[in-house]
Design an enzyme around this catalytic site. Structure first.
Site, mmCIF file in Angstrom:
data_model
loop_
_atom_site.group_PDB
_atom_site.id
_atom_site.type_symbol
_atom_site.label_atom_id
_atom_site.label_comp_id
_atom_site.label_asym_id
_atom_site.label_seq_id
_atom_site.Cartn_x
_atom_site.Cartn_y
_atom_site.Cartn_z
ATOM 1 N N SER A 164 -5.223 21.803 81.310
ATOM 2 C CA SER A 164 -5.882 23.420 81.881
ATOM 3 C C SER A 164 -7.376 23.292 82.320
ATOM 4 O O SER A 164 -7.907 22.471 81.774
ATOM 5 C CB SER A 164 -5.705 24.401 80.895
ATOM 6 O OG SER A 164 -6.783 25.442 81.063
ATOM 7 N N TYR A 175 -5.722 28.396 72.661
ATOM 8 C CA TYR A 175 -5.328 27.757 73.877
ATOM 9 C C TYR A 175 -6.296 26.523 74.474
ATOM 10 O O TYR A 175 -5.745 25.575 74.704
ATOM 11 C CB TYR A 175 -5.238 28.867 74.890
ATOM 12 C CG TYR A 175 -4.489 28.428 76.447
ATOM 13 C CD1 TYR A 175 -5.140 27.850 77.272
ATOM 14 C CD2 TYR A 175 -3.068 28.697 76.636
ATOM 15 C CE1 TYR A 175 -4.649 27.580 78.498
ATOM 16 C CE2 TYR A 175 -2.375 28.304 77.778
ATOM 17 C CZ TYR A 175 -3.318 27.803 78.639
ATOM 18 O OH TYR A 175 -2.740 27.418 80.064
HETATM 19 C C1 GCO Z 1 -6.829 32.551 80.555
HETATM 20 C C2 GCO Z 1 -5.675 32.093 81.514
HETATM 21 C C3 GCO Z 1 -5.922 30.433 81.508
HETATM 22 C C4 GCO Z 1 -5.041 29.681 82.816
HETATM 23 C C5 GCO Z 1 -5.369 28.301 83.065
HETATM 24 C C6 GCO Z 1 -6.723 27.912 83.445
HETATM 25 O O1 GCO Z 1 -6.511 33.317 79.803
HETATM 26 O O2 GCO Z 1 -7.917 32.025 80.881
HETATM 27 O O3 GCO Z 1 -4.398 31.968 80.994
HETATM 28 O O4 GCO Z 1 -5.915 29.690 80.547
HETATM 29 O O5 GCO Z 1 -3.769 29.981 82.478
HETATM 30 O O6 GCO Z 1 -5.151 27.653 81.851
HETATM 31 O O7 GCO Z 1 -6.723 26.550 83.809
#
Ligand code: GCO
Length: 255
Positions: A146, A159
């Site tokens: 990501s 994440y």
């Molecule tokens: C967030 C998004 C990101 C995208 C992606 C960006 O909440 O910022 O969900 O995480 O999904 O990963 O590269």
């Protein structure tokens, strides 16, 4: 299809593939000739996805698998063994998002994101690699990174930590498995128009930020990730290992 990118005779397992980007990856690899094994947590959506690809004439099977549960992963691979299905390509796509400031974040929510993204990628890859090495076959792993593998924004700490970990796990997989003609690489999607990002797309300020933050001045489309998935699944990438290819409209390339 140029032989370099031809996946005929290969079998690909894509986790989290009943919808969204996972389904797009599966459809793309099937269009390049691969037999595809879909997997997802919910049988109903999984069966619908299998039917949709079968109706397009592709060779598809589906297995219910929650990548946050080691026992389900081990059981799925044992079922694949019994069915004589040998996995040559794995796309570790399964994932969730949890947006909350860290000071309010509960351990269970942190852990769930980690369990699905980082630990799930490790466990599925371990089970697949064991079998590739044992049968002396080549293999391809495509993990999903990501923009947050490189840069952070507020409210998505678990994440971000998981995606950063997946970048380094990808390199660990290359370090240990490259000798067996196994390549492990990753795709780093930018901001893509997916269900997971619906709330962001509908947030005018966030939508403006995304459009102003990449040279393409727009969100990416799921189908724009398929070419990179096919490339990293094919012989065209046999001497590429441990890399992340960012499909982000140029976001990370510019100030
Ligand atoms: C967030 C998004 C990101 C995208 C992606 C960006 O909440 O910022 O969900 O995480 O999904 O990963 O590269």
């Amino acid at each position: 299809m140029n032989k370099l990118f031809d996946l005929t005779g290969k079998t690909a397992l894509i986790t989290g593939s009943s919808r969204g980007l996972g389904f797009s990856y599966a459809e793309g690899l099937a269009s390049a000739g691969a037999n595809v094994v879909l997997s997802a947590v919910h049988k109903k959506t999984l069966d619908a996805a299998v039917t949709k690809l079968k109706n397009q004439g592709y060779h598809v099977t589906g297995y219910v698998m929650d990548v946050s549960k080691e026992e389900q992963i081990i059981d799925t691979f044992n079922q694949l063994d019994k069915a004589g299905i040998q996995i040559d390509i794995v796309i570790n796509n399964a994932g969730i998002q949890h947006r909350q400031p860290m000071v309010e974040l509960e351990l269970k929510d942190w852990q769930r994101v980690m369990d699905i993204h980082l630990t799930g990628t490790f466990l599925v890859s371990r089970e697949a690699a064991k079998r590739m090495i044992k049968r002396h076959s080549s293999g391809k792993f495509i993990n999903i990174c990501s923009l947050t593998s490189e840069q952070a924004r507020p409210t998505v700490a678990p994440y971000t930590a998981a995606k950063g970990g997946i970048k380094m796990l990808t390199r660990s997989m290359a370090a240990e498995w490259g000798q067996y003609n196994i390549q492990a690489n990753a795709i780093g999607p930018g901001y893509i128009l997916t269900d997971m990002n619906e709330a962001l797309v509908n947030d005018k300020a966030f939508d403006t930020w995304v459009k102003n933050s990449n040279p393409a001045k727009r969100w990416g489309k799921p189908e724009e990730l398929i070419g990179t998935a096919i490339f990293l699944s094919s012989a065209a990438s046999d001497y590429i290992n441990g890399q992340v290819i960012y499909v982000d409209g140029g976001w990370l390339a510019v100030l």
